[in-house]
Design an enzyme around this catalytic site. Structure first.
Site, mmCIF file in Angstrom:
data_model
loop_
_atom_site.group_PDB
_atom_site.id
_atom_site.type_symbol
_atom_site.label_atom_id
_atom_site.label_comp_id
_atom_site.label_asym_id
_atom_site.label_seq_id
_atom_site.Cartn_x
_atom_site.Cartn_y
_atom_site.Cartn_z
ATOM 1 N N ASN A 10 0.875 -1.169 0.000
ATOM 2 C CA ASN A 10 0.000 0.000 0.000
ATOM 3 C C ASN A 10 0.914 1.221 0.000
ATOM 4 O O ASN A 10 1.471 1.594 1.027
ATOM 5 C CB ASN A 10 -0.881 -0.040 1.255
ATOM 6 C CG ASN A 10 -1.818 1.146 1.334
ATOM 7 O OD1 ASN A 10 -1.758 2.060 0.502
ATOM 8 N ND2 ASN A 10 -2.687 1.132 2.329
ATOM 9 N N ARG A 69 -2.575 -2.231 -3.378
ATOM 10 C CA ARG A 69 -3.782 -1.417 -3.196
ATOM 11 C C ARG A 69 -3.646 -0.231 -4.148
ATOM 12 O O ARG A 69 -2.665 0.516 -4.082
ATOM 13 C CB ARG A 69 -3.866 -0.913 -1.762
ATOM 14 C CG ARG A 69 -4.993 0.061 -1.595
ATOM 15 C CD ARG A 69 -4.999 0.676 -0.219
ATOM 16 N NE ARG A 69 -6.166 1.535 -0.091
ATOM 17 C CZ ARG A 69 -6.106 2.746 0.442
ATOM 18 N NH1 ARG A 69 -4.980 3.247 0.883
ATOM 19 N NH2 ARG A 69 -7.199 3.473 0.535
ATOM 20 N N HIS A 110 -12.550 3.162 0.074
ATOM 21 C CA HIS A 110 -12.553 2.157 1.158
ATOM 22 C C HIS A 110 -13.271 0.884 0.704
ATOM 23 O O HIS A 110 -13.765 0.116 1.537
ATOM 24 C CB HIS A 110 -13.279 2.665 2.422
ATOM 25 C CG HIS A 110 -12.496 3.656 3.227
ATOM 26 N ND1 HIS A 110 -13.116 4.499 4.116
ATOM 27 C CD2 HIS A 110 -11.183 3.917 3.305
ATOM 28 C CE1 HIS A 110 -12.206 5.258 4.699
ATOM 29 N NE2 HIS A 110 -11.016 4.930 4.218
ATOM 30 N N LEU A 126 -14.643 3.598 10.298
ATOM 31 C CA LEU A 126 -14.244 4.830 10.981
ATOM 32 C C LEU A 126 -12.773 4.756 11.341
ATOM 33 O O LEU A 126 -12.398 4.120 12.333
ATOM 34 C CB LEU A 126 -15.079 5.027 12.260
ATOM 35 C CG LEU A 126 -16.603 5.096 12.103
ATOM 36 C CD1 LEU A 126 -17.269 5.257 13.466
ATOM 37 C CD2 LEU A 126 -17.002 6.235 11.177
ATOM 38 N N GLY A 147 -9.608 8.197 7.829
ATOM 39 C CA GLY A 147 -10.646 8.468 6.836
ATOM 40 C C GLY A 147 -11.889 7.686 7.249
ATOM 41 O O GLY A 147 -11.765 6.621 7.850
ATOM 42 N N ARG A 205 -10.604 15.777 7.348
ATOM 43 C CA ARG A 205 -11.470 16.136 6.213
ATOM 44 C C ARG A 205 -12.850 16.543 6.719
ATOM 45 O O ARG A 205 -13.374 15.935 7.662
ATOM 46 C CB ARG A 205 -11.641 14.963 5.246
ATOM 47 C CG ARG A 205 -10.380 14.551 4.545
ATOM 48 C CD ARG A 205 -10.702 13.542 3.432
ATOM 49 N NE ARG A 205 -9.512 12.882 2.975
ATOM 50 C CZ ARG A 205 -9.309 11.556 3.027
ATOM 51 N NH1 ARG A 205 -10.239 10.749 3.513
ATOM 52 N NH2 ARG A 205 -8.192 11.049 2.581
ATOM 53 N N GLU A 253 -8.089 -5.365 4.858
ATOM 54 C CA GLU A 253 -7.961 -5.100 3.424
ATOM 55 C C GLU A 253 -6.824 -5.913 2.814
ATOM 56 O O GLU A 253 -6.917 -6.387 1.683
ATOM 57 C CB GLU A 253 -7.719 -3.607 3.190
ATOM 58 C CG GLU A 253 -8.914 -2.761 3.574
ATOM 59 C CD GLU A 253 -8.553 -1.310 3.818
ATOM 60 O OE1 GLU A 253 -8.597 -0.534 2.866
ATOM 61 O OE2 GLU A 253 -8.228 -0.955 4.968
#
Ligand code: AMP
Length: 414
Positions: free
Chosen positions: A7, A99, A189, A218, A221, A250, A396
């Site tokens: 990643n 990723r 995501h 959560l 991001g 953000r 992931e």
């Protein structure tokens, strides 16, 4: 097979080395052999690696670019200090899974990387100018180190949301902007939401088409997805990851007219305001203290800081609002599932989000809620609760490793 999952970010590289195969996938018996991350690439980098044990190796030093970072990670994997079973050098790594943040409309699923795929990822750079270039550098670095014959796969953050219905992905702006510039909701995501939905159905032993849930990621991001019959029908992140929930730094949803207004009032450019919305807003912007939820909770407890409390309150309220909207979009759901650093570890935030939802029949079991942290999985609602709430730690990397193995098998390269 030992799959190296990468990643790559603009100044960071995270990796996991996962032992998996089609049999191991079927039996859910994969093993993570090593993992680590390198931050502040391009300067005085900080590295942290661990094998299958608890010991964490840390070091620091200059790392020029992603290629140098990957070299450092591989050197460590093969070093005597860690002794990873069955891994002595590069030849014990059999494939690489990446990723990749943006697959645009082109990539609806994971693919083995060819020159044409690389060009496709390159074409998506204008949609993800910060992320896709780093992903491409990671792919090229792995090619340079392992050679072109090493199978590499790209797993896209946007792909799971590819089946969103038009009504969820078209914005109510002139349609030609979608036609000309592909301005639409992509959602991000995706690999995390896909893992949570997969894990939910295997854990509960239900077929994919019966999965009707709301998945909430959560972390730093944040995003939420409405999953109907196994596929997402809506998700909160949009054209970019800026839309939707309040995040670490953000803003999430705001009235777009605010951008022009700030430009005028503060004498800033659109780019500067965009940067403020991405990097200085959210929990950080409201509290003026930190983008880190754990620190914010501590601050609110220790000093009763008003703005820390406000940031937490707004964060939870936004999630609750989206849960309500997605329950309407789904015509009801079987479960709300929390994941991500905050969703997996903060019983307090879960409890705040689920408060005042008696209309839905949500009743948390606070004992279960408090115990379900640190990577534990389970139901946190009461047995008699009309609505199920649970926690599933995301993974992931496992999805990326599995996709890589399946693609290699399908291509007959295994
Ligand atoms: P992630 O991006 O998934 O690694 O999540 C990072 C976020 O999770 C940060 O805001 C952390 O403060 C938050 N986090 C991690 N552990 C906890 C915890 N025990 N309580 C509250 N927030 C946490």
């Amino acid at each position: 097979m030992n799959i190296l999952v990468l990643n790559c970010g603009s100044s960071s590289l995270k990796f996991q080395l996962i032992s998996t195969s089609l049999d191991q996938i079927a039996q859910d018996t994969e093993r993570t052999l090593a993992k680590g991350h390198i931050e502040r690439i391009g300067g005085a980098a900080v590295m942290s690696f661990s094998g299958s044990g608890d010991e964490v190796y840390r070091s620091a030093g200059p790392i020029r670019d992603i290629r140098a970072a990957l070299d450092a990670a591989l050197q460590w994997i093969a070093s005597d200090s860690v002794k990873i079973e069955g891994v002595n050098d590069h030849s014990d790594i059999h494939a690489v899974g990446h990723r990749v943040v943006h697959g645009g409309e082109k990539f609806s699923e994971s693919v083995l990387i060819t020159d044409e795929v690389l060009r496709g990822i390159d074409d998506c750079i204008e949609l993800a100018p910060l992320h896709n270039p780093a992903n491409i550098q990671g792919i090229q670095a792995a090619r340079a180190i392992f050679g072109r014959s090493m199978p590499q796969a790209a797993v896209f953050d946007t792909a799971f949301h590819h089946k969103l219905p038009e009504r969820a992905y078209i914005y109510a702006i002139p349609y030609q902007f979608y036609r000309r510039h592909k301005i639409r909701r992509y959602g991000f995501h995706g690999t995390s939401h896909r893992y949570i939905a997969y894990r939910y159905r295997t854990k509960n032993n239900i077929p994919r088409e019966n999965v009707n849930i709301i998945t909430i990621h959560l972390g730093n991001g944040c995003s939420i997805a409405a999953i109907k019959n196994g596929d997402p029908i809506d998700t909160s992140m949009g054209f970019t990851p800026l839309e939707g929930l309040v995040m670490g730094s953000r803003s999430g949803d705001i009235d777009p007219a605010i951008i022009e207004f700030i430009c005028q009032k503060e004498g800033l450019s659109v780019e500067q305001v965009d940067s403020i919305l991405n990097k200085q807003s959210g929990l950080l912007g409201i509290s003026g203290l930190t983008n880190d939820m754990r620190e914010l909770l501590a601050e609110s407890d220790e000093s009763g800081d008003r703005r820390a409390r406000l940031a937490i309150d707004i964060f939870c309220y936004r999630v609750r609002k989206y849960i309500g909207a997605y329950l309407a979009a789904l015509n009801g759901a079987d479960s709300v599932v929390f994941s991500g650093g905050i969703g997996e570890n903060s019983a307090r935030i879960r409890s705040l989000i689920c408060s005042d939802m008696d209309w839905l029949g949500v009743e948390l079991d606070e004992e279960r809620n408090t115990a379900t942290i640190d990577g534990r999985e389970g139901t946190i609602s009461r047995d008699g609760s009309r609505f199920n709430v649970s926690v599933i730690p995301t993974n992931e990397e496992l999805m990326i490793a599995r996709d890589t193995v399946r693609l290699i098998a399908a291509a007959g390269q295994g």
